[in-house]
Design an enzyme around this catalytic site. Structure first.
Site, mmCIF file in Angstrom:
data_model
loop_
_atom_site.group_PDB
_atom_site.id
_atom_site.type_symbol
_atom_site.label_atom_id
_atom_site.label_comp_id
_atom_site.label_asym_id
_atom_site.label_seq_id
_atom_site.Cartn_x
_atom_site.Cartn_y
_atom_site.Cartn_z
ATOM 1 N N ASN A 214 56.204 6.096 -26.394
ATOM 2 C CA ASN A 214 57.613 6.529 -26.406
ATOM 3 C C ASN A 214 58.119 6.565 -27.846
ATOM 4 O OD1 ASN A 214 58.790 3.853 -27.103
ATOM 5 N ND2 ASN A 214 57.813 3.306 -25.164
ATOM 6 N N LYS A 346 66.719 -9.000 -13.239
ATOM 7 C CA LYS A 346 65.735 -9.683 -14.083
ATOM 8 C C LYS A 346 66.189 -11.103 -14.464
ATOM 9 C CE LYS A 346 63.904 -5.286 -15.801
ATOM 10 N NZ LYS A 346 62.938 -4.695 -16.711
HETATM 11 O O1 PMT Z 1 62.784 0.759 -31.847
HETATM 12 P P1 PMT Z 1 63.955 1.662 -32.217
HETATM 13 O O2 PMT Z 1 63.495 3.043 -32.645
HETATM 14 O O3 PMT Z 1 64.886 1.015 -33.203
HETATM 15 O O4 PMT Z 1 64.806 1.919 -30.877
HETATM 16 C C1 PMT Z 1 65.509 0.873 -30.290
HETATM 17 C C2 PMT Z 1 65.361 0.892 -28.760
HETATM 18 C C3 PMT Z 1 66.032 2.130 -28.202
HETATM 19 C C4 PMT Z 1 63.883 0.868 -28.352
HETATM 20 C C5 PMT Z 1 66.087 -0.410 -28.230
HETATM 21 O O5 PMT Z 1 67.427 -0.386 -28.629
HETATM 22 C C6 PMT Z 1 66.003 -0.513 -26.721
HETATM 23 O O6 PMT Z 1 66.815 0.005 -25.979
HETATM 24 N N1 PMT Z 1 64.949 -1.236 -26.225
HETATM 25 C C7 PMT Z 1 64.616 -1.355 -24.790
HETATM 26 C C8 PMT Z 1 63.869 -0.132 -24.341
HETATM 27 C C9 PMT Z 1 63.465 -0.193 -22.889
HETATM 28 O O7 PMT Z 1 62.314 -0.204 -22.600
HETATM 29 O O8 PMT Z 1 64.463 -0.285 -22.028
HETATM 30 P P2 PMT Z 1 64.271 -0.344 -20.422
HETATM 31 O O9 PMT Z 1 65.637 -0.156 -19.919
HETATM 32 O O10 PMT Z 1 63.208 0.599 -19.992
HETATM 33 O O11 PMT Z 1 63.751 -1.819 -20.172
HETATM 34 C C10 PMT Z 1 64.627 -2.886 -19.859
HETATM 35 C C11 PMT Z 1 64.140 -4.176 -20.463
HETATM 36 O O12 PMT Z 1 62.927 -4.578 -19.795
HETATM 37 C C12 PMT Z 1 63.815 -4.131 -21.948
HETATM 38 O O13 PMT Z 1 64.256 -5.327 -22.532
HETATM 39 C C13 PMT Z 1 62.289 -4.018 -21.986
HETATM 40 O O14 PMT Z 1 61.762 -4.635 -23.150
HETATM 41 C C14 PMT Z 1 61.889 -4.792 -20.734
HETATM 42 N N2 PMT Z 1 60.636 -4.306 -20.093
HETATM 43 C C15 PMT Z 1 60.557 -3.042 -19.618
HETATM 44 C C16 PMT Z 1 59.403 -2.627 -18.970
HETATM 45 C C17 PMT Z 1 58.332 -3.529 -18.822
HETATM 46 N N3 PMT Z 1 57.209 -3.172 -18.234
HETATM 47 N N4 PMT Z 1 58.440 -4.779 -19.319
HETATM 48 C C18 PMT Z 1 59.574 -5.186 -19.930
HETATM 49 O O15 PMT Z 1 59.665 -6.339 -20.378
#
Ligand code: PMT
Length: 405
Positions: A214, A346
């Site tokens: 991503n 979560k």
């Molecule tokens: O890295 P940059 O270019 O500075 O960009 C920043 C960012 C956009 C990556 C950051 O601000 C951000 O939003 N990070 C979370 C991205 C994400 O995966 O979001 P999500 O909504 O899909 O996941 C929710 C949470 O669950 C996140 O804390 C993620 O780390 C966690 N997760 C998700 C999937 C997974 N299999 N395991 C996880 O732990």
């Protein structure tokens, strides 16, 4: 309010140098000690005598002139500074500092800044110079390294053009200086705390050459790691592949895939007080990763994906009462609703939501626009901030949640 703090003000050569006179006058009225260093070109715009009169201190213009008040001036001034401010900051000084050049009194003093001394730039220049990708890269590099910026703003420029390049007004710079100096008081508020931060993307292999991934660059997570370290925490950073420099003082574990990240996080988790999961972890991986290069055929290729572990969800199941768990939510719609659902599902203490379609927010870039939602139902919407500023704001909220004084 100033507590007699010392500000070293660098003035470089631009028409906005006249605004620096107003800046010195305002700072002195507030009780700050202001020492001005001018570059050679700045002297073409304002006479050093003006700054000497306004600040009540000798103005330094030449690296090799007779030492007046100090023995080795660049070092002793850097030692004295509670903050360094460069206003106006030309493309030239930004280029020099971002490349580690120190060939005059100002660049040398900036280079000798004490660790923890904030350095604030207020750029001013022609709109095309400001847009130049080389300059933008220098600004990004400096921001990533923890230097602060204010402005420039849009408007009529001295060169006759219209656009972004005007130095912000003196009162705004004064406000920023005050907030940076006040922020410094808290630099040790996470002392003795152990914080695990995840950052960057994961890569899910299709074959030895290709992967699914991503757009995460890791900037947000690295900024959090850097801010937490500056505030006294012991920081463990688990990072997916990025091109960023390892933040100083932080213990880093580099991983590629979600399963590797899972392993590293689970290993470190029992030893930490706080987890902040800024990484963009792939929810799925190819079920049958080939150990040879997949050859192209005429027929369409169908990929079967299988679920990766949801690391954050697992942490929510096993965390103890004293551990604080902070997730991120990267959304493109229904930001707050989806973020609240994740917070609950979560078992998080706090979630940081960003709309990754919004200009200035999310993946890449040096800024983010975040909404922090607490498990108590509080919603804090923040304006567009640099990722480092956003990181500090997130830590401020964690501090409240964790009851850290
Ligand atoms: O890295 P940059 O270019 O500075 O960009 C920043 C960012 C956009 C990556 C950051 O601000 C951000 O939003 N990070 C979370 C991205 C994400 O995966 O979001 P999500 O909504 O899909 O996941 C929710 C949470 O669950 C996140 O804390 C993620 O780390 C966690 N997760 C998700 C999937 C997974 N299999 N395991 C996880 O732990």
């Amino acid at each position: 309010m100033s507590d007699g703090k010392t500000i070293v003000l660098g003035v470089t050569g631009g028409i906005a140098a006249y605004k620096a006179c107003d800046l010195v006058s305002r700072l002195v009225k507030k009780g700050y000690k202001v020492h001005v260093i001018m570059t050679k070109s700045a002297e073409h715009f304002v006479n050093p005598l003006t700054f000497r009169t306004l600040s009540g201190h000798p103005v330094i213009t030449d690296m090799f002139s007779e030492p007046g008040e100090w023995n080795v001036q660049h070092v002793s001034l850097a030692e004295k500074a509670d903050i360094m401010v460069i206003a106006p900051a030309t493309a030239n000084i930004l280029g020099k500092v971002s490349h580690g050049l120190a060939d005059d009194m100002l660049s040398t003093t900036i280079m000798a800044a004490k660790p923890g001394c904030p350095v604030l730039f207020a750029p001013a220049m022609n709109v095309n110079m400001y847009r130049n990708p080389v300059l933008q890269e220098n600004i990004k590099k400096l921001t990533d390294l923890g230097y602060f910026f204010i402005g420039p703003t849009e408007g009529h420029l001295a060169c006759g053009t219209q656009g972004k390049g005007r130095m912000v007004e003196a009162d705004e710079i004064v406000d920023k200086i005050i907030s940076l100096l006040e922020g410094k008081k808290d630099l040790n508020d996470f002392l003795d705390k152990k914080i695990l931060v995840t950052a960057g993307p994961t890569r899910e292999a299709l074959d030895p050459i290709r992967f699914l991934s991503n757009r995460s660059t890791g900037t947000m997570g690295y900024a959090i790691a850097q801010a937490a370290h500056r505030r006294g925490a012991k920081v463990y950073l688990v990072s997916g592949p990025t091109s960023l420099v390892q933040p100083p003082g932080v213990e880093i574990t580099r991983v590629e895939s979600a399963r590797e990240m899972h392993q590293a996080v689970m290993r470190i988790f029992p030893h930490v007080d706080i987890v902040i999961k800024a990484a963009a972890v792939a929810d799925y991986r190819p079920r049958d990763a080939a150990d040879y290069k997949i050859k192209k055929k005429d027929k369409p290729l169908t990929l079967v994906l299988e679920r990766n572990p949801d690391i954050l969800w697992e942490l929510g199941q096993i965390k103890n009462k004293r551990q604080i768990l902070v997730g991120f939510a990267a959304e493109t719609e229904n930001l707050e609703q989806y973020a609240r659902e994740k917070l609950e599902a979560k078992n998080l203490d706090l979630i940081v939501a960003n709309n990754v379609k919004e200009e200035g927010a999310g993946f890449g870039g040096t800024t983010n626009i975040v909404t922090i939602i607490t498990k108590g139902g509080e919603t804090i919407k923040l304006p567009r901030l640099t990722k480092l500023e956003a990181a500090h704001a997130i830590l401020d909220q964690i501090r409240i949640q964790a009851g850290i004084n």
